[in-house]
Motif scaffolding. Structure first.
Motif, PDB file in Angstrom:
ATOM      1  N   ILE A   1      -1.266  -6.420   6.347  1.00 28.58           N
ATOM      2  CA  ILE A   1      -0.141  -7.315   6.036  1.00 28.58           C
ATOM      3  C   ILE A   1       0.652  -6.809   4.832  1.00 28.58           C
ATOM      4  O   ILE A   1       1.880  -6.896   4.803  1.00 28.58           O
ATOM      5  CB  ILE A   1      -0.655  -8.758   5.827  1.00 28.58           C
ATOM      6  N   THR A   2      -0.025  -6.252   3.839  1.00 24.63           N
ATOM      7  CA  THR A   2       0.696  -5.699   2.682  1.00 24.63           C
ATOM      8  C   THR A   2       0.780  -4.177   2.775  1.00 24.63           C
ATOM      9  O   THR A   2       0.714  -3.478   1.759  1.00 24.63           O
ATOM     10  CB  THR A   2       0.022  -6.115   1.358  1.00 24.63           C
ATOM     11  N   ASP A   3       0.966  -3.672   3.974  1.00 24.01           N
ATOM     12  CA  ASP A   3       0.984  -2.213   4.146  1.00 24.01           C
ATOM     13  C   ASP A   3       2.224  -1.560   3.564  1.00 24.01           C
ATOM     14  O   ASP A   3       2.159  -0.526   2.914  1.00 24.01           O
ATOM     15  CB  ASP A   3       0.807  -1.836   5.623  1.00 24.01           C
ATOM     16  N   ARG A   4       3.397  -2.171   3.770  1.00 21.52           N
ATOM     17  CA  ARG A   4       4.619  -1.567   3.262  1.00 21.52           C
ATOM     18  C   ARG A   4       5.691  -2.623   3.066  1.00 21.52           C
ATOM     19  O   ARG A   4       5.691  -3.667   3.710  1.00 21.52           O
ATOM     20  CB  ARG A   4       5.124  -0.462   4.196  1.00 21.52           C
ATOM     21  N   LEU A   5       6.597  -2.353   2.164  1.00 21.31           N
ATOM     22  CA  LEU A   5       7.675  -3.270   1.829  1.00 21.31           C
ATOM     23  C   LEU A   5       8.678  -3.342   2.971  1.00 21.31           C
ATOM     24  O   LEU A   5       9.196  -2.319   3.426  1.00 21.31           O
ATOM     25  CB  LEU A   5       8.358  -2.782   0.549  1.00 21.31           C
ATOM     26  N   TYR A   6       8.941  -4.566   3.428  1.00 19.58           N
ATOM     27  CA  TYR A   6       9.892  -4.804   4.518  1.00 19.58           C
ATOM     28  C   TYR A   6       9.541  -4.010   5.771  1.00 19.58           C
ATOM     29  O   TYR A   6      10.415  -3.595   6.533  1.00 19.58           O
ATOM     30  CB  TYR A   6      11.335  -4.496   4.088  1.00 19.58           C
ATOM     31  N   GLY A   7       8.255  -3.775   5.979  1.00 23.95           N
ATOM     32  CA  GLY A   7       7.836  -3.093   7.200  1.00 23.95           C
ATOM     33  C   GLY A   7       7.569  -4.104   8.293  1.00 23.95           C
ATOM     34  O   GLY A   7       7.203  -5.249   8.039  1.00 23.95           O
ATOM     35  N   GLY A   8       7.735  -3.678   9.539  1.00 18.00           N
ATOM     36  CA  GLY A   8       7.428  -4.543  10.666  1.00 18.00           C
ATOM     37  C   GLY A   8       8.383  -5.723  10.762  1.00 18.00           C
ATOM     38  O   GLY A   8       9.390  -5.823  10.084  1.00 18.00           O
TER      39      GLY A   8
ATOM     40  N   LEU B   1       2.382  -9.740 -14.410  1.00 11.69           N
ATOM     41  CA  LEU B   1       2.885  -9.714 -13.033  1.00 11.69           C
ATOM     42  C   LEU B   1       1.681  -9.664 -12.100  1.00 11.69           C
ATOM     43  O   LEU B   1       0.885  -8.723 -12.157  1.00 11.69           O
ATOM     44  CB  LEU B   1       3.786  -8.489 -12.825  1.00 11.69           C
ATOM     45  N   LEU B   2       1.539 -10.675 -11.253  1.00 11.98           N
ATOM     46  CA  LEU B   2       0.417 -10.777 -10.330  1.00 11.98           C
ATOM     47  C   LEU B   2       0.855 -10.288  -8.952  1.00 11.98           C
ATOM     48  O   LEU B   2       1.834 -10.792  -8.391  1.00 11.98           O
ATOM     49  CB  LEU B   2      -0.070 -12.231 -10.233  1.00 11.98           C
ATOM     50  N   LEU B   3       0.136  -9.302  -8.407  1.00  9.06           N
ATOM     51  CA  LEU B   3       0.479  -8.696  -7.128  1.00  9.06           C
ATOM     52  C   LEU B   3      -0.689  -8.870  -6.160  1.00  9.06           C
ATOM     53  O   LEU B   3      -1.804  -8.447  -6.442  1.00  9.06           O
ATOM     54  CB  LEU B   3       0.803  -7.216  -7.314  1.00  9.06           C
ATOM     55  N   LEU B   4      -0.422  -9.477  -5.001  1.00 12.28           N
ATOM     56  CA  LEU B   4      -1.468  -9.759  -4.031  1.00 12.28           C
ATOM     57  C   LEU B   4      -1.615  -8.608  -3.052  1.00 12.28           C
ATOM     58  O   LEU B   4      -0.621  -8.076  -2.545  1.00 12.28           O
ATOM     59  CB  LEU B   4      -1.164 -11.056  -3.267  1.00 12.28           C
ATOM     60  N   ASP B   5      -2.872  -8.271  -2.761  1.00  7.89           N
ATOM     61  CA  ASP B   5      -3.212  -7.100  -1.953  1.00  7.89           C
ATOM     62  C   ASP B   5      -4.154  -7.540  -0.830  1.00  7.89           C
ATOM     63  O   ASP B   5      -5.263  -8.001  -1.088  1.00  7.89           O
ATOM     64  CB  ASP B   5      -3.884  -6.071  -2.872  1.00  7.89           C
ATOM     65  N   SER B   6      -3.713  -7.391   0.421  1.00  9.26           N
ATOM     66  CA  SER B   6      -4.541  -7.821   1.556  1.00  9.26           C
ATOM     67  C   SER B   6      -5.450  -6.710   2.088  1.00  9.26           C
ATOM     68  O   SER B   6      -6.242  -6.959   2.994  1.00  9.26           O
ATOM     69  CB  SER B   6      -3.654  -8.338   2.696  1.00  9.26           C
TER      70      SER B   6
ATOM     71  N   ARG C   1       6.044  -9.920   9.240  1.00  7.18           N
ATOM     72  CA  ARG C   1       6.941 -10.327   8.151  1.00  7.18           C
ATOM     73  C   ARG C   1       6.650 -11.770   7.734  1.00  7.18           C
ATOM     74  O   ARG C   1       6.632 -12.091   6.540  1.00  7.18           O
ATOM     75  CB  ARG C   1       8.392 -10.175   8.615  1.00  7.18           C
ATOM     76  N   LEU C   2       6.424 -12.640   8.706  1.00  6.53           N
ATOM     77  CA  LEU C   2       6.133 -14.031   8.400  1.00  6.53           C
ATOM     78  C   LEU C   2       4.850 -14.144   7.565  1.00  6.53           C
ATOM     79  O   LEU C   2       4.791 -14.894   6.584  1.00  6.53           O
ATOM     80  CB  LEU C   2       6.007 -14.847   9.682  1.00  6.53           C
ATOM     81  N   GLN C   3       3.834 -13.378   7.927  1.00 11.32           N
ATOM     82  CA  GLN C   3       2.583 -13.437   7.176  1.00 11.32           C
ATOM     83  C   GLN C   3       2.749 -12.878   5.766  1.00 11.32           C
ATOM     84  O   GLN C   3       2.121 -13.359   4.822  1.00 11.32           O
ATOM     85  CB  GLN C   3       1.486 -12.680   7.932  1.00 11.32           C
ATOM     86  N   GLN C   4       3.590 -11.862   5.595  1.00 10.41           N
ATOM     87  CA  GLN C   4       3.890 -11.381   4.239  1.00 10.41           C
ATOM     88  C   GLN C   4       4.479 -12.506   3.397  1.00 10.41           C
ATOM     89  O   GLN C   4       4.111 -12.701   2.227  1.00 10.41           O
ATOM     90  CB  GLN C   4       4.867 -10.207   4.288  1.00 10.41           C
TER      91      GLN C   4
ATOM     92  N   ALA D   1       0.816  -1.216   0.000  1.00 13.12           N
ATOM     93  CA  ALA D   1       0.000   0.000   0.000  1.00 13.12           C
ATOM     94  C   ALA D   1       0.844   1.258   0.000  1.00 13.12           C
ATOM     95  O   ALA D   1       0.449   2.287  -0.551  1.00 13.12           O
ATOM     96  CB  ALA D   1      -0.938  -0.001   1.215  1.00 13.12           C
ATOM     97  N   ALA D   2       2.023   1.190   0.616  1.00 12.67           N
ATOM     98  CA  ALA D   2       2.890   2.367   0.659  1.00 12.67           C
ATOM     99  C   ALA D   2       4.234   2.122  -0.010  1.00 12.67           C
ATOM    100  O   ALA D   2       5.106   2.981   0.029  1.00 12.67           O
ATOM    101  CB  ALA D   2       3.110   2.807   2.108  1.00 12.67           C
ATOM    102  N   GLY D   3       4.399   0.972  -0.615  1.00  8.09           N
ATOM    103  CA  GLY D   3       5.681   0.682  -1.231  1.00  8.09           C
ATOM    104  C   GLY D   3       6.810   0.792  -0.214  1.00  8.09           C
ATOM    105  O   GLY D   3       6.649   0.468   0.962  1.00  8.09           O
ATOM    106  N   TYR D   4       7.982   1.243  -0.666  1.00  9.23           N
ATOM    107  CA  TYR D   4       9.080   1.525   0.244  1.00  9.23           C
ATOM    108  C   TYR D   4       8.977   3.004   0.611  1.00  9.23           C
ATOM    109  O   TYR D   4       8.263   3.772  -0.031  1.00  9.23           O
ATOM    110  CB  TYR D   4      10.411   1.219  -0.437  1.00  9.23           C
ATOM    111  N   PHE D   5       9.687   3.415   1.637  1.00 10.88           N
ATOM    112  CA  PHE D   5       9.513   4.775   2.135  1.00 10.88           C
ATOM    113  C   PHE D   5      10.142   5.819   1.210  1.00 10.88           C
ATOM    114  O   PHE D   5      11.041   5.530   0.428  1.00 10.88           O
ATOM    115  CB  PHE D   5      10.115   4.904   3.536  1.00 10.88           C
TER     116      PHE D   5
END
Length: 867
Positions: free
Chosen positions: A235-242, A218-223, A247-250, A153-157
């Motif tokens: 869970i898909t809020d940001r890349l490498y966040g949390g 390219l298939l991108l999953l959005d939670s 992270r495990l659920q990502q 949702a926010a990509g990387y910062f």
């Protein structure tokens, strides 16, 4: 005042220019200059203001403006021509279609991030850029790839700096409707979605967005969807966040959810089922568990499903440091799988896949890279040196084997040339080299181009970079709180006639952003040299949780803020694809000084090389194998027995020396000037073109251009990994998985019996008192195989030079043949080896399991050595 409801209004284009929608939504435009030029021509100012985003550009036009465009006959003709060109590109046969029916019909490529374009910010650094280039090159070659990832949702910062130069992060939320994406829908129009069970009766839903990267979906999953609770939506809020569970659920969503998404995509589009699964780094490793679940639900046992799944799986590791690998608590992983993620798969078998069951491993940790290796029959690093490092790093999984025998090969990364080469270089290729595309294999024709023309082109590229730097630097200072009146100096930062050096990458400590500051006075002297000055453009992001990396950025920026040198050295925040496309072509030299051998590949220097930049780098990653002495400079590495401080001092001093005595003099033509002066007062004035420097540029383009291409990389993957994996997978699945069942049964039998396999005795015959080169030595090995047969094993004599510790070096192998059945599970194997060198010579004997469906004899990690 806030809106109480928000929705996106889609742009409806008049029929005559309707193809603009397809041109905007297929990301081929990001590397296809004619399409970019078309969109820019619609409104040049808006094109720049909207960050060169075709979807945003079309969305900004009023109905009246669209009607005017539709009435422009010249434009309509142009749109139709480019649409027809795109259709040809998407449908015509390309290189891959010449390979025949044995090539896989589809390859699934899983990655946690993709760097395709700045308008789709789903990347953080090299791993994502590499994945994006892999998809683009696969598209150009016609490889039937389908990418799988997550939509953050926010990509990387986004990075900015405070007044005191501390990195600050912001996370602007992206609206998928504003991105070049299409929601995958069921036949009734409802959004297609996958479901994963979570602990405590919860569930995780995810919708599937499709991006078209040329020919590659390219298939991108959005939670972030209705039906999820707040935690699941994030869970898909940001890349490498949390971290932890987040992270495990990502990674569960990426791997297991990704396979489910593929199956939905196949059902809705009729796309072929992938015959190869490529796991790009350990983040996506759980895809193997989902595939095993599919097979076990169809009736296969655990061992049979594991054999079938491994057969056509490729695993690529990208990190040379254990700290770069995701590891979770074993109990944490067990907690999620006991919720029913893979109901037919025993949880203890899942946990065993990630177990660090080797010397020095932590039994409480679940290692994602270890699981990836155990779930793939074929694995690779991303440069030759990285392959060496990876074999050492994971050698514990193959005990009893020498490190060089660990079954991890390497495919050196490459860069997508049409994306990263400046359009001026591309035009040079077309005009001077007679090429329709810059993805050329005859770059050696660059030697026919005049030195003055190349020198003039390099100055244009440098000037273009400087213009961009001045704009970005002023904007950065405004965000730091400076007023416009304070920033007049930014208009004269850098000089288009000064040697320009670039350094841009992520900022972990091993990449040593601040090595150049080791001796500030000496760096200042280089920047301000009266005859041969240098200037530096630096960029990079530190991970939000990396305080040490942020401190390095702060130290560097404080140095660049010094009024004495700030016109010669700049730091640009928010390094991304858009910045890189100007930075790489504009730099004369690309600097890279990691701790060797901690750089897996480091493709930034490749991007500089295809634009005529020269590399100045530690011999690490790709540079270790491609540096030849004429395409740049190698920074020497200190010996291993010095302290970290001493090492940095030594290597920084070497860097300063190279800049002062080799790089700068060659750029400024000092060698030519010295030669002209030595000829006497009647000699002509020095040539303003530094011919030796241009010779290095031409050599770089001619030799590195093809070598660093992502097209070369993808061809290597196809020939060395995808095709063999596809063949193994087809064999494993034939006749209701007959081969997979046989291999599973054989493997179980071998593992059970292997503790009883022993090399009991070895004789060497025909050895004279003074052996000479060319003498043959007959070796007899008496082997106990217990319940196994000679057909189950290979017995080898391993011979070579012997070091002082009796370790064999530069080894060769000789297969020993079955000579006699001695009864009671004992056998005599025999063979002859030739002494092929003088000095110390030695040998040993070993037994390995061998089966036609194993990729290598080392695959099972079993060996019985003599002695």
């Amino acid at each position: 005042m806030k809106a109480i409801r928000r929705f996106t209004v889609r742009t409806v284009l008049p029929p005559s220019i309707a193809p603009l929608a397809r041109l905007a939504r297929n990301l081929r435009w990001s590397w296809h200059r004619p399409t970019q030029q078309l969109f820019e021509s619609l409104d040049p100012a808006a094109w720049q203001e909207l960050h060169r985003d075709p979807v945003a550009l079309l969305g900004s036009f009023t109905r009246e403006r669209l009607q005017n465009l539709a009435a422009d006959a010249t434009l309509v003709k142009q749109v139709r021509a480019l649409d027809a060109d795109l259709e040809r590109y998407l449908s015509e046969d390309r290189w891959y279609q010449s390979l025949g029916p044995d090539a896989p019909q589809s390859v699934a490529y899983f990655s946690p991030e993709y760097g395709i374009s700045a308008v789709l910010p789903q990347y953080s650094g090299g791993l994502g850029i590499l994945a994006g280039d892999h998809l683009k090159a696969a598209s150009d070659l016609g490889v039937p790839l389908v990418g799988v990832g997550l939509l953050y949702a926010a990509g990387y910062f986004k990075q900015s700096l405070s007044r005191d130069a501390w990195q600050q992060e912001t996370y602007p939320v992206l609206d998928p409707d504003d991105l070049p994406l299409t929601l995958l829908r069921e036949e009734d129009g409802s959004p297609a979605q996958i479901v994963l069970p979570l602990p405590n009766g919860r569930k995780l839903l995810a919708r599937i967005w499709r991006a078209d990267v040329g020919r590659v979906p390219l298939l991108l999953l959005d939670s972030n969807v209705p039906g999820n609770d707040e935690a699941a939506r994030a869970i898909t809020d940001r890349l490498y966040g949390g971290g932890g569970d987040h992270r495990l659920q990502q990674e569960l969503l990426l791997g297991m959810g990704g396979v489910k998404a593929l199956r939905i995509f196949e059902r809705l589009t009729g796309a072929p089922r992938p015959e190869v699964f490529h796991t790009n780094e350990g983040h996506a490793g759980f895809l193997g568990i989902e595939r095993i679940q599919e097979l076990m639900s169809a009736g296969l046992s655990w061992n049979e499903a594991l054999a079938a799944g491994r057969a056509n799986t490729v695993f690529t590791t990208h990190t040379p440091v254990p700290a770069g690998i995701d590891r979770f608590d074993v109990l944490q992983v067990a907690h999620f799988f006991r919720a029913g993620l893979a109901p037919d798969v025993p949880t203890d078998q899942v946990l065993a896949l990630g177990e660090e069951s080797y010397e020095g491993g932590d039994p409480t940790k679940f290692n994602m890279a270890v699981m990836g290796l155990r779930l793939a029959q074929r694995a690779n690093g991303v440069a030759k040196l990285h392959g060496v490092v990876s074999r050492g790093m994971f050698s514990g999984l193959w005990p009893g084997f020498d490190t060089e025998e660990v079954p991890i090969t390497s495919v050196t990364n490459g860069v997508h040339v049409p994306t990263w080469v400046d359009h001026r270089i591309a035009e040079l290729a077309r005009e001077k080299l007679g090429r329709e595309t810059v993805e050329a294999r005859r770059w050696d024709k660059v030697y026919e181009v005049g030195d003055a023309e190349i020198w003039g082109l390099r100055r244009q590229l440098r000037s273009n970079l400087i213009e961009d730097v001045r704009r970005r630097l002023k904007a950065s200072w405004m965000k730091r709180g400076a007023s416009d009146a304070e920033l007049a100096w930014t208009a004269s930062v850098l000089d288009p006639d000064v040697l320009t050096i670039g350094f841009a990458r992520r900022v972990p400590t091993y990449k040593r952003l601040t090595l150049m500051l080791r001796d500030p006075a000496r760096l200042k002297a280089l920047l301000l040299h009266p005859e041969r000055p240098i200037q530096l453009v630096i960029a990079g992001k530190s991970h939000p949780a990396d305080e040490q990396g942020k401190r390095m950025i702060q130290d560097l920026v404080r140095f660049t803020d010094d009024p004495e040198v700030r016109h010669r050295i700049v730091f640009l925040p928010n390094y991304d694809i858009a910045m890189a496309r100007t930075l790489f072509p504009g730099c004369d030299v690309w600097l890279n000084n990691p701790l060797r051998p901690l750089e897996a590949c480091g493709t930034s220097g490749m991007k500089a090389a295809i634009n005529g930049g020269l590399n100045l780098s530690v011999l690490d990653g790709w540079w270790d194998e491609m540096y030849d002495g004429d395409n740049g400079w190698a920074i020497p590495s200190a010996s291993a027995n010095v302290t970290p401080d001493e090492r940095d001092n030594i290597e920084a001093a070497a860097l300063y020396d190279l800049l002062e005595h080799h790089v700068a003099p060659r750029f400024y033509g000092s060698e030519q000037s010295d030669a002209a002066g030595a000829a006497g007062p009647s000699a002509p004035s020095p040539d303003p073109v530094p011919h030796q420097w241009i010779a290095m540029i031409k050599h770089t383009l001619a030799t590195l251009g093809p070598a660093v291409s992502a097209e070369r990389m993808v061809r290597d993957y196809v020939e060395r990994l995808y095709r063999p994996a596809s063949a193994s997978g087809r064999t494993a699945r034939a006749e209701h998985f007959k081969a997979a069942r046989e291999l599973a049964a054989w493997t179980a039998r071998v593992r059970q019996s292997w503790p009883e396999v022993v090399v009991e005795h070895v004789d060497s015959l025909d050895v004279t008192d003074e052996p000479q080169i060319g003498d043959r030595v007959r070796i007899n090995a008496y082997v106990r195989l217990a319940e196994l047969t000679p057909e189950d094993v290979a017995v080898q004599a391993v011979h070579g030079q012997v070091a002082e510790n009796d370790e064999l070096d530069q080894i060769s192998l000789c297969e020993l043949e079955l000579e006699e059945d001695l009864g009671d599970g004992r056998f005599l194997f025999s063979g002859a080896v030739t002494i092929d060198h003088s000095g110390s010579f030695g040998y040993t004997v070993r037994v390995l399991p061998r089966h036609q469906h194993l990729a290598t004899d080392a695959e099972l990690g079993l060996v019985a050595n003599a002695g």
